[in-house]
Design a protein around this motif. Structure first.
Motif, mmCIF file in Angstrom:
data_model
loop_
_atom_site.group_PDB
_atom_site.id
_atom_site.type_symbol
_atom_site.label_atom_id
_atom_site.label_comp_id
_atom_site.label_asym_id
_atom_site.label_seq_id
_atom_site.Cartn_x
_atom_site.Cartn_y
_atom_site.Cartn_z
ATOM 1 N N ARG A 88 0.846 -1.199 0.000
ATOM 2 C CA ARG A 88 0.000 0.000 0.000
ATOM 3 C C ARG A 88 0.881 1.249 0.000
ATOM 4 O O ARG A 88 1.941 1.267 0.622
ATOM 5 C CB ARG A 88 -0.898 0.021 1.241
ATOM 6 C CG ARG A 88 -1.957 -1.059 1.254
ATOM 7 C CD ARG A 88 -2.796 -0.941 2.514
ATOM 8 N NE ARG A 88 -3.663 0.217 2.463
ATOM 9 C CZ ARG A 88 -4.959 0.179 2.154
ATOM 10 N NH1 ARG A 88 -5.519 -0.973 1.838
ATOM 11 N NH2 ARG A 88 -5.694 1.267 2.147
ATOM 12 N N LYS A 89 0.396 2.276 -0.686
ATOM 13 C CA LYS A 89 1.122 3.546 -0.741
ATOM 14 C C LYS A 89 0.476 4.484 0.276
ATOM 15 O O LYS A 89 -0.343 5.333 -0.061
ATOM 16 C CB LYS A 89 1.079 4.117 -2.155
ATOM 17 C CG LYS A 89 1.797 3.210 -3.163
ATOM 18 C CD LYS A 89 1.692 3.714 -4.577
ATOM 19 C CE LYS A 89 2.444 2.778 -5.534
ATOM 20 N NZ LYS A 89 2.328 3.179 -6.941
ATOM 21 N N TYR A 90 0.877 4.306 1.538
ATOM 22 C CA TYR A 90 0.245 5.051 2.627
ATOM 23 C C TYR A 90 0.445 6.552 2.499
ATOM 24 O O TYR A 90 -0.338 7.331 3.045
ATOM 25 C CB TYR A 90 0.784 4.560 3.969
ATOM 26 C CG TYR A 90 0.240 3.203 4.378
ATOM 27 C CD1 TYR A 90 -1.045 3.070 4.887
ATOM 28 C CD2 TYR A 90 1.011 2.054 4.239
ATOM 29 C CE1 TYR A 90 -1.542 1.832 5.260
ATOM 30 C CE2 TYR A 90 0.518 0.804 4.600
ATOM 31 C CZ TYR A 90 -0.763 0.702 5.109
ATOM 32 O OH TYR A 90 -1.270 -0.523 5.463
ATOM 33 N N TYR A 91 1.506 6.974 1.793
ATOM 34 C CA TYR A 91 1.756 8.412 1.662
ATOM 35 C C TYR A 91 0.694 9.108 0.818
ATOM 36 O O TYR A 91 0.572 10.327 0.848
ATOM 37 C CB TYR A 91 3.157 8.667 1.095
ATOM 38 C CG TYR A 91 3.484 7.908 -0.174
ATOM 39 C CD1 TYR A 91 3.172 8.427 -1.422
ATOM 40 C CD2 TYR A 91 4.122 6.671 -0.109
ATOM 41 C CE1 TYR A 91 3.471 7.726 -2.586
ATOM 42 C CE2 TYR A 91 4.421 5.963 -1.265
ATOM 43 C CZ TYR A 91 4.090 6.488 -2.499
ATOM 44 O OH TYR A 91 4.381 5.794 -3.646
ATOM 45 N N THR A 92 -0.089 8.333 0.059
ATOM 46 C CA THR A 92 -1.162 8.935 -0.752
ATOM 47 C C THR A 92 -2.516 8.862 -0.053
ATOM 48 O O THR A 92 -3.516 9.355 -0.577
ATOM 49 C CB THR A 92 -1.280 8.220 -2.116
ATOM 50 O OG1 THR A 92 -1.691 6.860 -1.893
ATOM 51 C CG2 THR A 92 0.034 8.241 -2.866
ATOM 52 N N ARG A 107 3.610 6.357 8.930
ATOM 53 C CA ARG A 107 2.866 7.423 8.236
ATOM 54 C C ARG A 107 2.661 8.508 9.276
ATOM 55 O O ARG A 107 2.010 8.289 10.302
ATOM 56 C CB ARG A 107 1.531 6.883 7.713
ATOM 57 C CG ARG A 107 0.513 7.953 7.283
ATOM 58 C CD ARG A 107 1.026 8.815 6.121
ATOM 59 N NE ARG A 107 -0.063 9.524 5.467
ATOM 60 C CZ ARG A 107 -0.431 10.780 5.724
ATOM 61 N NH1 ARG A 107 0.214 11.471 6.669
ATOM 62 N NH2 ARG A 107 -1.408 11.339 5.049
ATOM 63 N N ASP A 165 1.248 8.534 -7.664
ATOM 64 C CA ASP A 165 1.641 7.172 -7.311
ATOM 65 C C ASP A 165 3.139 6.927 -7.413
ATOM 66 O O ASP A 165 3.649 5.976 -6.839
ATOM 67 C CB ASP A 165 0.919 6.171 -8.234
ATOM 68 C CG ASP A 165 -0.575 6.122 -7.945
ATOM 69 O OD1 ASP A 165 -0.949 6.412 -6.803
ATOM 70 O OD2 ASP A 165 -1.346 5.804 -8.872
ATOM 71 N N ASP A 166 3.841 7.764 -8.169
ATOM 72 C CA ASP A 166 5.265 7.515 -8.422
ATOM 73 C C ASP A 166 6.149 8.528 -7.703
ATOM 74 O O ASP A 166 7.054 9.114 -8.290
ATOM 75 C CB ASP A 166 5.546 7.555 -9.925
ATOM 76 C CG ASP A 166 4.792 6.462 -10.661
ATOM 77 O OD1 ASP A 166 4.746 5.341 -10.138
ATOM 78 O OD2 ASP A 166 4.247 6.741 -11.743
ATOM 79 N N ARG A 171 8.839 11.598 -0.117
ATOM 80 C CA ARG A 171 7.666 11.219 0.684
ATOM 81 C C ARG A 171 7.777 11.883 2.053
ATOM 82 O O ARG A 171 8.176 11.268 3.051
ATOM 83 C CB ARG A 171 7.579 9.697 0.811
ATOM 84 C CG ARG A 171 7.390 9.005 -0.535
ATOM 85 C CD ARG A 171 7.494 7.494 -0.407
ATOM 86 N NE ARG A 171 7.639 6.867 -1.714
ATOM 87 C CZ ARG A 171 7.935 5.582 -1.904
ATOM 88 N NH1 ARG A 171 8.136 4.788 -0.851
ATOM 89 N NH2 ARG A 171 8.049 5.088 -3.122
ATOM 90 N N GLU A 203 11.313 -0.300 4.434
ATOM 91 C CA GLU A 203 12.230 -0.009 3.329
ATOM 92 C C GLU A 203 13.604 -0.618 3.595
ATOM 93 O O GLU A 203 14.261 -1.111 2.683
ATOM 94 C CB GLU A 203 12.345 1.507 3.124
ATOM 95 C CG GLU A 203 11.105 2.149 2.546
ATOM 96 C CD GLU A 203 10.748 1.646 1.156
ATOM 97 O OE1 GLU A 203 11.675 1.353 0.371
ATOM 98 O OE2 GLU A 203 9.548 1.535 0.865
#
Length: 681
Positions: A3-7, A154, A185-186, A192, A219
């Motif tokens: 999941r891309k929690y930063y978005t 996050r 998304d990128d 971030r 990461e």
């Protein structure tokens, strides 16, 4: 897919992880999640036993040939002395191999040791301190200056929060963090700003975050996985020796067969057939044993060992013997920017005041408002008469004053700070109120665009007059021009007031300011790096820059070093752009790019593999945790001895004692001499 929690918005993250910001998880729920997700620690692949490592060393073709030669020498030719010498060489070679393999595994062990031992967490509606291994997704973690981030978070609150992420991203300055939701998304790892990653360091402010990744799902965990899965590449020397061994073996066996057959025909009838068969077989075997170069591994080892001693004198410390020869065969040097090609020290390069741009060595008066603002609105600690401790940007300003022969101690003593409005990541400014005779000097520094919103006047020819829209536009244009040259620009402003403030804040201290100037800083290239890049190029070695910094910064430094011709921005590729390229396309066109900016650890490994797919011998330099997988993947990994993390040193084949790119070029020279000596042998 992760999941891309930063978005995601904070409420969405809270709902997804079924947690509560104000109370945190319950102890019972935390235990359940610990069972489900496992401890917040890094795993490594199962280690081979010492015995199996030893056995693996005998799987080399040349070694197998030597063992057969030893057996035949003893059993058939009864040359037991020769057999013993060959086996001693083989066993010593195996012992060296086991030692080298054990050293390479130190990278994962060092990565594990980076984890913080404890964390402050909100659980059961109370703040408690727990071992970081017990953190689970959904935990609410509190951060403050000096902490090591214990897991991937996050951020849900950020108060002037700055986190130093250089080891993970290659970003050379601490990152201002925020709790805002990001779009897209990128977004590169280094951009971030609403995330805090495991094993990075909090340098300023405080904050809170929800744990979104633990253990191997962080990461750093991804890097550990890449380290575990990195391909073990054979050195050119090992490949050449194997090839030589196969050719020699085939030739020797062919000659032995010919000698045996010829002997049988020419001596037929001279003695009984059984005796003739045995005699000719012994002749053929003796010829084979004599022809096999059992001394070659010993000679190669001795030459390599002598090469390591020579390189050590040139500040290149070799950790694995074959790396000496690999250096000599290097075609591509993929170099990190910060600290290797540059000095890893922010330095003032340009100052704009009184309507014109000045170099750092141009003389400036002690009472110049620009100088006063950069020295007084500054939290640098000066110790031992000149050691500067603090944020790299602020220490650069104080160092500039020292370099201008300004007595900074007396200046700070004369204009003592009496009030301040600390830096805040939202307004991007910092202000201090200082004594100024019988009045007070308000010094302000920060982001030029934010500062200009509060500037109402400018001083021209000693006269203070209202600033015009045109003058503001000229200042902003100068700011842009400096930024295009990869300078980190700060705005400077001031005002003189009759008395201090009852309640100092941005609303009263940072209003009605007089513009003082702009100051541009950069991490400058090493003086010797440009010549070293040119020397490498003349020797047929291509230098490629790979960095976590922004594209503009990377391109400017590459142009100054001669890695990139001015204006050729099509040869600069960002991590986001690299993601859009297929592996096949990139492998075919990897030669089109000289500079890579804003890249992640995965990108670095991909770049190395692309060059290797084109049959190039690749040397990779690095100092951070993020560099470890690519250091291991490269034909020769080069770690930094001064600024390097233990993780990067553990993954490297060679370590630079002085973190200097020029040392790599010198080591390549020595490596070519070693290769020449081995060829002669």
């Amino acid at each position: 897919m992760a999941r891309k929690y930063y978005t995601e918005t904070i409420p969405d993250v809270v709902d997804n992880l079924n947690t509560a910001i104000d109370t945190g998880l319950s102890s019972e729920e935390a235990k359940k999640r610990l069972t489900k997700y496992g401890p917040n620690s890094l795993a490594s692949k199962k280690k081979k036993s010492m015995f199996m490592r030893f056995v693996d060393q005998f799987k080399d073709f040349m070694i197998i040939v030597l063992i057969i030669a030893a057996i035949l020498s003893g059993v058939v030719a009864h040359e037991w002395t020769d057999a013993a010498i060959i086996m001693i060489v083989v066993i010593l070679n195996a012992v060296l191999g086991v030692i080298q393999e054990a050293r390479s595994e130190a990278a994962i062990d060092a990565l594990k040791q980076m984890a913080t031992p404890s964390a402050h967490v909100r659980r059961d509606n109370a703040i408690v301190q727990i071992p970081s291994t017990e953190l689970v997704p959904g935990d609410i973690v509190l951060l403050e200056a000096g902490d090591v981030v214990p897991a991937d978070l996050r951020l849900i609150r950020a108060h002037s929060l700055k986190i130093e992420e250089a080891a993970l991203t290659g970003e050379s300055v601490p990152v201002d963090k925020s709790d805002e939701t990001l779009q897209g998304d990128d977004i590169a790892l280094a951009d971030r700003i609403n995330m805090a990653y495991s094993s990075t360091n909090v340098t300023y402010g405080r904050g809170e975050g929800i744990v979104v990744g633990t253990g191997m799902n962080t990461e750093v965990g991804k890097i550990a996985t890449m380290l575990n899965n990195a391909d073990e590449t054979d050195t050119p020397l090992k490949g050449n020796l194997n090839h030589l061994g196969k050719i020699l073996t085939i030739m020797i066996l062919a000659i032995c067969v010919i000698v045996f057959v010829v002997g049988m025909f020419t001596k037929q009838g001279t003695e009984p057939m059984n005796a003739l068969l045995i005699d000719m077989f012994l002749v053929a075997v003796s010829l084979a044993v004599a022809a096999i170069p059992e001394g070659l591994p010993a000679i190669v080892t001795i030459i390599l060992a002598l090469g390591t001693q020579t390189m050590a004198k040139h500040k290149a410390i070799v950790r694995k013997l074959p790396a000496v020869e690999t250096l000599g065969a290097t075609d591509i040097i993929c170099s990190d920017k910060t600290g290797t090609l540059t000095q890893n020290r922010m330095t003032v390069e340009k100052i704009f005041y009184r309507g014109s741009l000045h170099d750092d060595n141009d003389e400036i008066e002690e009472d110049n408002p620009a100088l006063l603002s950069m020295v007084l609105a500054n939290d640098t600690k000066i110790e031992n008469g000149g050691d500067l401790l603090g944020d790299s940007t602020e220490t650069a300003l104080i160092q500039y004053a020292f370099d201008q022969n300004i007595n900074v101690h007396d200046l700070l003593e004369e204009h003592k700070r009496v009030q301040e409005v600390p830096f805040d990541s939202e307004r991007k400014l910092m202000s201090t109120v200082n004594k100024y005779g019988d009045k007070f000097f308000v010094a302000v520094k920060g982001a030029p665009d934010e500062l200009l919103k509060r500037v109402t006047s400018v001083k021209i020819n000693g006269e203070i007059s209202p600033i015009t829209a045109e003058q503001k536009q000229d200042i902003l244009q100068t700011n842009q021009d400096m930024a295009k040259k990869a300078l980190r620009v700060l705005g400077l402003a001031y005002k003189i007031v009759d008395q201090t403030y009852d309640d100092p804040s941005t609303d009263n201290v940072e209003q009605d300011l007089i513009f003082a100037g702009l100051v541009g800083m950069i991490d400058p290239e090493r003086p010797e790096a440009k010549a070293a890049v040119a020397e490498a190029h003349s020797a047929g070695i291509r230098t490629v820059m790979i960095t976590g910094d922004h594209q503009v910064t990377a391109q400017a430094i590459a142009e100054r070093l001669g890695i990139l011709e001015p204006g050729h921005d099509e040869r600069v590729l960002t991590g986001a752009q690299l993601d859009q390229l297929s592996d096949d396309y990139f492998t075919k066109h990897v030669g089109d790019y000289n500079v890579y900016a804003r890249v992640s650890p995965e990108h670095k490994v991909r770049i190395v593999k692309a060059w290797q797919a084109n049959d190039k011998i690749v040397a990779m330099t690095g100092d951070g945790v993020n560099d470890a997988p690519s250091l291991k993947q490269a034909d020769i990994g080069i770690g930094m001895g001064i600024t390097g993390t233990e993780v990067s040193k553990g993954a490297a084949d060679m370590v630079l004692a002085d973190d200097n790119f020029a040392t790599i070029v010198e080591a390549v020279k020595q490596g070519r001499k070693v290769f020449s000596n081995i060829q002669k042998a």
